[in-house]
Design a protein around this motif. Structure first.
Motif, short mmCIF file in Angstrom:
data_model
loop_
_atom_site.label_atom_id
_atom_site.label_comp_id
_atom_site.label_asym_id
_atom_site.label_seq_id
_atom_site.Cartn_x
_atom_site.Cartn_y
_atom_site.Cartn_z
N THR A 48 0.84 -1.20 0.00
CA THR A 48 0.00 0.00 0.00
C THR A 48 0.87 1.25 0.00
OG1 THR A 48 -0.10 0.15 2.41
CG2 THR A 48 -1.81 -1.19 1.31
N GLU A 49 0.28 2.36 -0.41
CA GLU A 49 1.01 3.62 -0.39
C GLU A 49 1.41 3.99 1.04
OE1 GLU A 49 -0.35 6.89 -2.83
OE2 GLU A 49 -1.42 5.47 -4.11
N ALA A 50 0.57 3.68 2.01
CA ALA A 50 0.88 3.99 3.41
C ALA A 50 2.14 3.25 3.86
CB ALA A 50 -0.30 3.62 4.31
N ASP A 51 2.24 1.97 3.55
CA ASP A 51 3.43 1.21 3.95
C ASP A 51 4.65 1.64 3.14
OD1 ASP A 51 2.08 -0.15 5.92
OD2 ASP A 51 1.99 -2.05 4.85
N TYR A 52 4.47 1.90 1.85
CA TYR A 52 5.58 2.38 1.02
C TYR A 52 6.12 3.70 1.57
CZ TYR A 52 8.17 4.08 -3.03
OH TYR A 52 9.15 4.57 -3.85
N ASN A 53 5.22 4.62 1.92
CA ASN A 53 5.64 5.90 2.47
C ASN A 53 6.37 5.72 3.79
OD1 ASN A 53 4.57 7.29 0.28
ND2 ASN A 53 2.63 7.72 1.30
N ASN A 54 5.94 4.78 4.61
CA ASN A 54 6.64 4.51 5.87
C ASN A 54 8.06 4.00 5.62
OD1 ASN A 54 4.69 5.34 7.66
ND2 ASN A 54 3.79 3.33 7.89
N VAL A 55 8.22 3.13 4.65
CA VAL A 55 9.56 2.63 4.32
C VAL A 55 10.44 3.79 3.87
CG1 VAL A 55 10.89 1.21 2.70
CG2 VAL A 55 8.85 0.27 3.79
N GLN A 56 9.91 4.66 3.02
CA GLN A 56 10.68 5.81 2.55
C GLN A 56 11.06 6.72 3.71
OE1 GLN A 56 11.85 5.78 -0.61
NE2 GLN A 56 10.78 3.83 -0.56
N MET A 57 10.14 6.92 4.66
CA MET A 57 10.41 7.74 5.83
C MET A 57 11.51 7.12 6.69
SD MET A 57 9.53 8.05 9.43
CE MET A 57 8.38 6.74 9.45
N LEU A 58 11.48 5.79 6.88
CA LEU A 58 12.52 5.12 7.64
C LEU A 58 13.89 5.29 6.98
CD1 LEU A 58 10.67 1.78 8.52
CD2 LEU A 58 11.33 3.58 10.14
N LEU A 59 13.94 5.14 5.67
CA LEU A 59 15.20 5.29 4.95
C LEU A 59 15.73 6.72 5.04
CD1 LEU A 59 14.39 3.13 1.80
CD2 LEU A 59 15.91 2.53 3.69
N MET A 92 4.57 -4.27 9.17
CA MET A 92 3.55 -3.40 8.57
C MET A 92 2.47 -4.29 8.00
SD MET A 92 5.89 -0.58 6.67
CE MET A 92 7.46 -0.13 7.36
N ASN A 93 1.24 -3.78 7.99
CA ASN A 93 0.13 -4.62 7.54
C ASN A 93 -0.75 -3.96 6.48
OD1 ASN A 93 -1.30 -2.73 8.95
ND2 ASN A 93 -2.02 -4.12 10.53
N GLY A 94 -0.23 -2.94 5.84
CA GLY A 94 -0.99 -2.28 4.79
C GLY A 94 -1.77 -1.07 5.25
N THR A 95 -1.90 -0.88 6.55
CA THR A 95 -2.70 0.23 7.09
C THR A 95 -1.88 1.48 7.32
OG1 THR A 95 -2.30 -0.38 9.40
CG2 THR A 95 -4.20 -1.41 8.29
N GLY A 96 -0.56 1.37 7.25
CA GLY A 96 0.32 2.49 7.57
C GLY A 96 0.80 2.42 9.01
N LYS A 97 0.27 1.49 9.78
CA LYS A 97 0.71 1.31 11.16
C LYS A 97 2.01 0.50 11.14
CE LYS A 97 -0.54 -0.90 15.48
NZ LYS A 97 -1.41 -1.82 16.14
N MET A 98 2.97 0.93 11.96
CA MET A 98 4.22 0.17 12.10
C MET A 98 4.27 -0.39 13.51
SD MET A 98 7.15 2.38 10.13
CE MET A 98 6.82 3.97 10.87
N GLU A 99 4.60 -1.67 13.61
CA GLU A 99 4.73 -2.31 14.91
C GLU A 99 6.20 -2.68 15.09
OE1 GLU A 99 3.01 -6.07 17.46
OE2 GLU A 99 1.98 -5.47 15.62
N PHE A 100 6.83 -2.07 16.08
CA PHE A 100 8.23 -2.32 16.39
C PHE A 100 8.30 -3.45 17.40
CE2 PHE A 100 8.06 1.88 14.72
CZ PHE A 100 9.28 2.09 14.11
N LYS A 101 9.07 -4.49 17.08
CA LYS A 101 9.21 -5.65 17.96
C LYS A 101 10.66 -5.83 18.31
CE LYS A 101 5.13 -8.07 16.42
NZ LYS A 101 4.55 -9.34 16.12
N HIS A 102 10.93 -5.93 19.59
CA HIS A 102 12.30 -6.08 20.09
C HIS A 102 12.63 -7.55 20.22
CE1 HIS A 102 15.93 -5.58 22.31
NE2 HIS A 102 15.78 -4.30 22.42
#
Length: 102
Positions: A48-59, A92-102
């Motif tokens: 999804t665009e939401a997940d793609y945008n999150n990846v770009q933001m992380l980079l 990420m699950n397509g919603t734009g939400k990111m779940e950080f797991k340690h």
């Protein structure tokens, strides 16, 4: 100076709970080719665009942090142990939400 922040991003998987499609060979630099493409197994949107945008933001965040000098990093982190290595995964699950797991 060694990079302060590194991401190992790659692969793509279907977010549909009933589908097991995944392709671990996909490189992050090719994610734009997967944007809004249907899953070959179930036709769910693979990226999804939401997940793609999150990846770009992380980079971009990693690039910005890694451009800082040692002094700037120290001023930013204060008393945090700058030599500590922390590994975690981000789901990420397509919603734009990111779940950080340690």
């Amino acid at each position: 100076m060694e990079q302060a922040l590194q991401f190992n991003i790659g692969g793509i998987k279907c977010d549909n709970d009933t589908c097991d499609y995944r392709d671990d060979s996909v490189k992050v630099e090719d994610y734009d080719k997967w944007l809004n493409k249907p899953c070959p197994k179930c036709s769910t949107n693979l990226l999804t665009e939401a997940d793609y945008n999150n990846v770009q933001m992380l980079l971009q965040t990693a690039q910005m942090i890694n451009s800082l000098t040692s002094e700037q990093l120290e001023a930013l982190t204060g008393n945090i142990d700058n030599d500590e290595i922390v590994q975690m995964s981000i789901e990420m699950n397509g919603t734009g939400k990111m779940e950080f797991k340690h």
